[in-house]
Enzyme design. Sequence first.
Site, PDB file in Angstrom:
ATOM      1  CB  CYS A 147      -0.879  -0.023   1.259  1.00  0.00           C
ATOM      2  SG  CYS A 147      -1.624   1.569   1.656  1.00  0.00           S
ATOM      3  CD  GLN A 166      -4.743  11.161  16.050  1.00  0.00           C
ATOM      4  OE1 GLN A 166      -5.030  11.021  14.867  1.00  0.00           O
ATOM      5  NE2 GLN A 166      -5.562  11.729  16.923  1.00  0.00           N
ATOM      6  CB  CYS A 220     -11.650  12.197  13.144  1.00  0.00           C
ATOM      7  SG  CYS A 220     -12.691  11.233  14.236  1.00  0.00           S
TER       8      CYS A 220
HETATM    9  N1  SAH Z   1      -6.842  11.653  21.920  1.00  0.00           N
HETATM   10  C1  SAH Z   1      -6.384  10.345  21.521  1.00  0.00           C
HETATM   11  C2  SAH Z   1      -7.487   9.394  21.079  1.00  0.00           C
HETATM   12  C3  SAH Z   1      -8.531   9.936  20.129  1.00  0.00           C
HETATM   13  S1  SAH Z   1      -9.514   8.726  19.301  1.00  0.00           S
HETATM   14  C4  SAH Z   1      -5.313  10.460  20.459  1.00  0.00           C
HETATM   15  O1  SAH Z   1      -5.116  11.517  19.845  1.00  0.00           O
HETATM   16  O2  SAH Z   1      -4.621   9.463  20.212  1.00  0.00           O
HETATM   17  C5  SAH Z   1     -10.933   8.616  20.282  1.00  0.00           C
HETATM   18  C6  SAH Z   1     -10.747   7.758  21.515  1.00  0.00           C
HETATM   19  O3  SAH Z   1     -11.995   7.792  22.213  1.00  0.00           O
HETATM   20  C7  SAH Z   1     -10.433   6.294  21.293  1.00  0.00           C
HETATM   21  O4  SAH Z   1      -9.291   5.950  22.038  1.00  0.00           O
HETATM   22  C8  SAH Z   1     -11.679   5.555  21.809  1.00  0.00           C
HETATM   23  O5  SAH Z   1     -11.372   4.322  22.404  1.00  0.00           O
HETATM   24  C9  SAH Z   1     -12.196   6.525  22.839  1.00  0.00           C
HETATM   25  N2  SAH Z   1     -13.626   6.478  23.174  1.00  0.00           N
HETATM   26  C10 SAH Z   1     -14.675   6.136  22.394  1.00  0.00           C
HETATM   27  N3  SAH Z   1     -15.840   6.333  23.046  1.00  0.00           N
HETATM   28  C11 SAH Z   1     -15.524   6.806  24.276  1.00  0.00           C
HETATM   29  C12 SAH Z   1     -16.289   7.206  25.404  1.00  0.00           C
HETATM   30  N4  SAH Z   1     -17.614   7.160  25.391  1.00  0.00           N
HETATM   31  N5  SAH Z   1     -15.640   7.662  26.488  1.00  0.00           N
HETATM   32  C13 SAH Z   1     -14.277   7.716  26.507  1.00  0.00           C
HETATM   33  N6  SAH Z   1     -13.501   7.342  25.474  1.00  0.00           N
HETATM   34  C14 SAH Z   1     -14.110   6.892  24.365  1.00  0.00           C
END
Ligand code: SAH
Length: 502
Positions: A196, A319, A446
Amino acid sequence: MSGNPAGKDVGVFTKNQIVPVTIEDISDTGEGIGHVDGFTLFVSKAVPGDTVRARIIKAKKTYAIAKAEEILEPAPGRVMPECPVAGSCGGCQLSYLSYKSQLELKQKKVEDCIRRIGGFADVPVLPIIGMEEPRAYRNKGQFPVGPANGGKPSPEGAVAAGKASSKAGGSSPKERDAVIGFYAGHSHRIVPTSCCGMLWPGHEEILAAVREYFTMSGAAPYDEETGQGLVRHVLMRKGFSTGEIVVCLVINGTKIPKPELLWERLQTVDGVVGLCLNVNREKTNVILGDRLIPLFGKASVTDRIGEVRFEISPMSFYQVNPVQTKVLYDTALAYAGLTGEETVWDLYCGIGTISLFLARSAKKVYGVEIVPEAIENAKENARINGIENAELYVGAAEEVFPRLTKENPAIGADVIVVDPPRKGCDGKLLSTMLAMAPARIVYVSCDPATLARDLRILADGGYRVERVQPVDQFPGSVHVENVALLLREEEKQCQDTRIDHA
Ligand code: SAH
């Protein structure tokens, strides 16, 4: 009587009808959107600005699914895709557009959402920050595995990943041939692929190793139709700053035959430090199950963002574009406006990347995340970085945040950062955020549509949306990340007064 008489389609179009259409927009899943006589057409392999001859594949009452058969007038930014599987792979929907045009499209998409869904006429949407080199950026690959020819007896010449030995089990070698690749757009048909263009160069050696392993071990591919077979996905993640790679096979079971053969072969690939299994026995589209079995070497990769070091389990969200992640987090840090005195909440914190990135500039950071392994990683990451002012909690943000702040009102919140999945923030969480009345909210998103929806709720609750910064985390795809800064109205007035007096 309901239903559709055999051979007839509902609505204005009929199957296989050819219609000329000009593409005006693009859907979230990458189809060009056009209109003919007031009906909407979703046209694959067509991008905004194209006029195409489209063949109707499926006709519904108010819309139709179609496929571009001929480009009558190409969009100004149309290019020949570089990728050999463009068009069949469902991954890079925008590969028919130059990168400049991709960025323009994403900018417009964000602006449209902020203006139309959010109803913000004058919130500045800053120019999108794109990549200088928009390829080979992904640090994670996930390749579905399935039986050749969808499990049916395969015609001569079907591309197979490997042949099982006759010792492997009762079924014939042909049924047990495995394909590894990508899902075709809108289906679970696997397009055999050996590499890819968006992943790091060298990942194809891992796929080759897994293919050889299939041949040597007789491991059976998983068949989605029947729920039989073993290997479902090949996952690989690389820490770009360290070069470490961990490979994880997602399996419908708890062990694989002859694992040492795979590990031996994988160790010949530069950077591979670990092999593990993920157990997923459900009949589901969700890739990962909730059990990780480390087999050999490390069960996480180490990576660095700026000066912070992270351990990342294959189970945790991380990410996928390290270059743009730094841009995203630097923007979030700048928007948080920290002086070292603030209490910060990082909700939906994953493995604590933003929490730890901000911790060194804040008094205290609280992180909340729903995946337990991610919080284990987050705590370990705080420890290895010597960060002592971060507290990390497992649970749903919409439950943990209201509960902790109610139990202990003295905690407070000066800055709240949220980074939810595509569906956006839970309504209960938004209400708690408004009740906590932090001076600043930094919203990392996102999905521009749910971002715009949530910004409207926060604005109606007393916040002013200062600006929205789009960042291109996913060149080639329709997705776009954003960071928005909101200031509490009183805070905003204080700031304006300070500026007036300066
Ligand atoms: N801020 C982090 C993750 C963002 S992605 C970064 O930049 O890496 C969104 C995250 O939200 C994921 O890790 C997912 O597992 C979590 N998530 C999904 N639903 C949720 C909820 N209801 N409460 C808390 N976390 C949640």
